[in-house]
Design a protein around this motif. Sequence first.
Motif, PDB file in Angstrom:
ATOM      1  N   PHE A   1    -109.502 -63.824  -0.638  1.00  0.00           N
ATOM      2  CA  PHE A   1    -110.311 -65.008  -0.908  1.00  0.00           C
ATOM      3  C   PHE A   1    -110.961 -64.912  -2.287  1.00  0.00           C
TER       4      PHE A   1
ATOM      5  N   THR B   1    -110.867 -71.993  -3.895  1.00  0.00           N
ATOM      6  CA  THR B   1    -110.683 -71.431  -2.553  1.00  0.00           C
ATOM      7  C   THR B   1    -109.220 -71.576  -2.144  1.00  0.00           C
TER       8      THR B   1
ATOM      9  N   MET C   1    -111.625 -67.108  -6.171  1.00  0.00           N
ATOM     10  CA  MET C   1    -112.924 -67.322  -6.792  1.00  0.00           C
ATOM     11  C   MET C   1    -112.926 -66.785  -8.227  1.00  0.00           C
TER      12      MET C   1
ATOM     13  N   GLN D   1    -113.124 -78.467  -2.440  1.00  0.00           N
ATOM     14  CA  GLN D   1    -112.836 -77.054  -2.183  1.00  0.00           C
ATOM     15  C   GLN D   1    -112.683 -76.772  -0.692  1.00  0.00           C
TER      16      GLN D   1
END
Length: 615
Positions: free
Chosen positions: A587, A569, A591, A526
């Motif tokens: 962001f 991510t 998620m 990630q």
Amino acid sequence: MLTDIQLVFIILALTILCFLTPRFRSDMVALSSLMALYLTGLLTVQEALSGFANSVVIMIAALFVVGEGIFQTGLAERAGNLLVKHTGNSEFKMTIFMMLLVALLSGFISNTGTIAIFIPMVVSFCRKMQIHPGKLLMPLAFTSSMGGTLTLIGTAPNLLASQTLVDYGYDSLKFVSFTAIGAIVLVVGITYLWFIGRKMLDRPHENDAHSANQSEDIDLLKEYNISQYIHHINIPEGFEDEGKTLRDIKWRSVYNITVLEVIRKPAKKQFLLPKSTLRFLPGADYSPKSGDYLIVYGHKEAIYKLIEDKGVEITEENDSGDFMLEKARLAEVILTPQSAFINQSIEDIRFRDKYDLTILALKHQYKDARRPDQNEMLLYGDTMLVYGEWKDINLLHEEKRDTVVLSHVRKPAAALPHPGRSFLAGLILIWMIFMMVFEVLPTVITVIMTALIIVFTRCVRQTDHAYRSINWHTIILIACMLPMATALEKTGGIEYISERLVAGLGDVGPLAVMAGLYIIASVFSQFISNTATAVLLYPVAIMTSQNLVVSPYPMVMAVAFAASMAFATPVATPPNAMVMAAGKYKFMDFMRVGAPVQLITAIFIILFLPIFFPF
């Protein structure tokens, strides 16, 4: 006094920390790590440079050339255009077939290059269908990563998995070793993304009138918050600098004002501008003449200073739209992860000189767009709003290595590469797949031969283009990280990690240990390169399987899949980073949508791997 194992773990920790720091280039981090391993005496010269002679490094370089041939002949773009044509206005058909096509292409060529081709197509389709592009672009990025796991050559971790097994005395993986599980993951992933993930990304369309280019321009000006910098001035009678060129009067350097477009009235004065009014983009040799209307770009204070110094007159825009940007167009441009522009200033890259386009606004990740300074550094994940004629925007669109243009005028069919060349590239790709599936020659020899054939048949127009197509960032990263695994093995670091893993999960069984390896690789991937993750953990996977006295294949393949399944991510993979700007994601969007995909794919991979590759 530090022991060798302590020293190698310190260098490893610092390397990972630098990988996690966006300001450091991962290839430079890997090269610095390599030098540290040599200077501390942990590696000999031969061991430190062994990665550059590794067959996987050579093979990946050759695959970049093969991919360039596929892109230059227009094979991938033709497939995408054909898909758009036959899916019509169906969002379902477009989404499903586009994801399948992207996954299939990513199984054989770079997923970064594939995404670069398909982003503009998807954005154009979304505007036509009045769908927010964010609804489709993230699923496209995720399926490109899933598609890379379909074949041995789909992604670097797969190739490295096979080579690592060979290095430890085991048989190499087959071309289709990953295919069955990769196909299951792809079907599961697409199903989830269509029924759940896509709905989580749904949001209102931003404009109901995107069919008009002028409306698109207005939206972009507002979105990038630069409408306040667009002004209209009139050159009056008796203009003191009449006869001088823009180069001579130096408005750009003195006032930081750029003339975007000129509207020149006919000789006969009229109250309203007639349709025959001449409009053009001025070059440095343009001379302002009395009666000219100029659309200029600059701060209001600079405009007032220009008025005060030169006597030009500010003009209010009228309702007829006479002063709208007409001949010129605006386009959003994304920097690709391997762009040569990253970490360079706008002045350094000489963007205006090279492309005859003006950068009006710059948007860094997670920050608002604003007017850039010429000395401002371009960063990974940046998007730019550029201004110029469509022919120049199209030229920029052709150079997919550094940038991806989100909106542009499509080339006429006659301007595309000859269909015979696309057909030839397709035949060469099929030949390569046949040779690899039936193992007629060693895999590395087959790939090198294919790259040569691509060049000799002029599927890549020039040999220089073949060399430029190689992503040296990736090559250096892999070649420099392979000796890290050697240092860990040499000092006993791999054995130490393996013993801790077996001690913690070994009593539960090999399935639990494999799941633990998968989780570790998944977390690493990630934030750092999937290649670096794979290089570091493959030896651990093999050593752990030896300690458990089980087959190493499921352990190694678990790491390979985990390294590629990075969705949570935006920095996890280059495709994630590329669609972030185009889809206007935050962001947390990754998620919310990516983390469940990560979990679901992990469950299926961990359950099915022992079935296809028993312990």
